[in-house]
Write an enzyme that holds these catalytic residues in place. Sequence first.
Site, PDB file in Angstrom:
ATOM      1  N   ARG A   1       0.809  -1.230   0.000  1.00  0.00           N
ATOM      2  CA  ARG A   1       0.000   0.000   0.000  1.00  0.00           C
ATOM      3  C   ARG A   1       0.838   1.273   0.000  1.00  0.00           C
ATOM      4  NH1 ARG A   1      -2.755  -3.999   1.502  1.00  0.00           N
ATOM      5  NH2 ARG A   1      -0.780  -4.528   2.459  1.00  0.00           N
ATOM      6  N   THR A   2       1.799   1.361   0.903  1.00  0.00           N
ATOM      7  CA  THR A   2       2.482   2.645   1.073  1.00  0.00           C
ATOM      8  C   THR A   2       3.272   3.003  -0.181  1.00  0.00           C
ATOM      9  OG1 THR A   2       2.644   2.071   3.402  1.00  0.00           O
ATOM     10  CG2 THR A   2       3.912   3.975   2.666  1.00  0.00           C
ATOM     11  N   LYS A  18      25.959  -3.516  -0.730  1.00  0.00           N
ATOM     12  CA  LYS A  18      27.434  -3.525  -0.810  1.00  0.00           C
ATOM     13  C   LYS A  18      28.039  -2.846   0.402  1.00  0.00           C
ATOM     14  CE  LYS A  18      26.936  -2.496  -5.706  1.00  0.00           C
ATOM     15  NZ  LYS A  18      27.170  -1.370  -6.616  1.00  0.00           N
ATOM     16  N   ARG A  23      11.102   3.744   3.701  1.00  0.00           N
ATOM     17  CA  ARG A  23      10.765   2.789   4.773  1.00  0.00           C
ATOM     18  C   ARG A  23      12.038   2.039   5.125  1.00  0.00           C
ATOM     19  NH1 ARG A  23       5.698  -1.221   4.610  1.00  0.00           N
ATOM     20  NH2 ARG A  23       4.731   0.767   5.166  1.00  0.00           N
ATOM     21  N   HIS A  67       4.719   5.728  11.594  1.00  0.00           N
ATOM     22  CA  HIS A  67       4.284   5.594  10.198  1.00  0.00           C
ATOM     23  C   HIS A  67       3.294   6.739   9.959  1.00  0.00           C
ATOM     24  CE1 HIS A  67       3.115   4.046   6.408  1.00  0.00           C
ATOM     25  NE2 HIS A  67       2.823   2.791   6.709  1.00  0.00           N
TER      26      HIS A  67
HETATM   27  N1   CP Z   1      -0.333  -0.053   5.812  1.00  0.00           N
HETATM   28  C1   CP Z   1       0.865  -0.311   5.270  1.00  0.00           C
HETATM   29  O1   CP Z   1       1.874   0.277   5.654  1.00  0.00           O
HETATM   30  O2   CP Z   1       0.843  -1.294   4.318  1.00  0.00           O
HETATM   31  P1   CP Z   1       2.102  -1.771   3.486  1.00  0.00           P
HETATM   32  O3   CP Z   1       3.041  -2.456   4.450  1.00  0.00           O
HETATM   33  O4   CP Z   1       1.553  -2.707   2.442  1.00  0.00           O
HETATM   34  O5   CP Z   1       2.755  -0.557   2.903  1.00  0.00           O
END
Ligand code: CP
Length: 307
Positions: free
Chosen positions: A54-55, A83, A104, A132
């Site tokens: 999603r993100t 590396k 991320r 998040h």
């Molecule tokens: N909600 C969320 O962070 O989903 P993903 O891990 O699929 O990005």
Amino acid sequence: MFKKRHLVEPGDFTIEEMDRLFDLAEQIERDQGYLRESCRGNILATLFFEPSTRTRLSFESAMLRLGGACIGFSEPNSSSASKGENLADTIRTVSCYADIIVMRNPKEGAALLASRYATVPVINAGDGGHHHPTQTLTDLLTIRQLQGSIEGLTVGFCGDLKFGRTVHSLAKALSRYPDITMIFISPQELEAPNYITEGILKKAGVSYIETHSLEKVIADLNVLYMTRVQRERFFNEEDYIRLKDSYILNREKMKQARDDLIILHPLPRVNEIAPELDEDPRASYFKQAKYGMYVRMALLASMLGRC
Ligand code: CP
């Protein structure tokens, strides 16, 4: 207002600033042509050192819908991190190629570090079990859309509240809204960290309780925020297997819930919401995933100074 800033954790934006993003996201939802092409010429870099559906894809879809372009990697083995390149050097380099970075990373604090080395805005797309913030924008927009307001609600968080970064970010953000009651429902080993309950909620005078029983509290809730048990953060598989099915929301349990309850989940779901509930009008997690794209469009256009 948003230009040249970073988004590392939910407190980086004021309530008024978040309201502006939500207004913009709602405008985009109503008029799909709104802001189209507004980011033409801009490049988004998505640096994902951990898996995501999603993100990453909603950010990339958001940028493409705004007329911009995307570069990046979806797992670290395809980058020079494999590396031995350190994060600071990666970020300094990507700052030369992109106008904004979404990252991320499994390490808590990685986004803050990245923001110190970047010469373009950095958006935290999840740093370990910490925060998040764009999921929080998604969650708040969904609540505002479906409940009409983010005030005066009783919000239940259920599942892995220890490692679930979306819970930490949303609880922190909700603590700034009036008359919110939070109910934390988890096994003892997966309770919300003290820095959230004692350190943020208690200090802010937010009303909250902690319980192990979903059945006892489900009738009181306006919002039920389900979460999966975060396998990737456990030190041993035995503990994960013992705890993974602690809560499974199904039709039977939902009989006690209010008709206007909304069920949210940041997704991915594993076992914690039975698929039989997907047709229940209170199940709102796929709408939530869509709102995530609209709010990320609003965020990118605002942080790039395009609206
Ligand atoms: N909600 C969320 O962070 O989903 P993903 O891990 O699929 O990005």
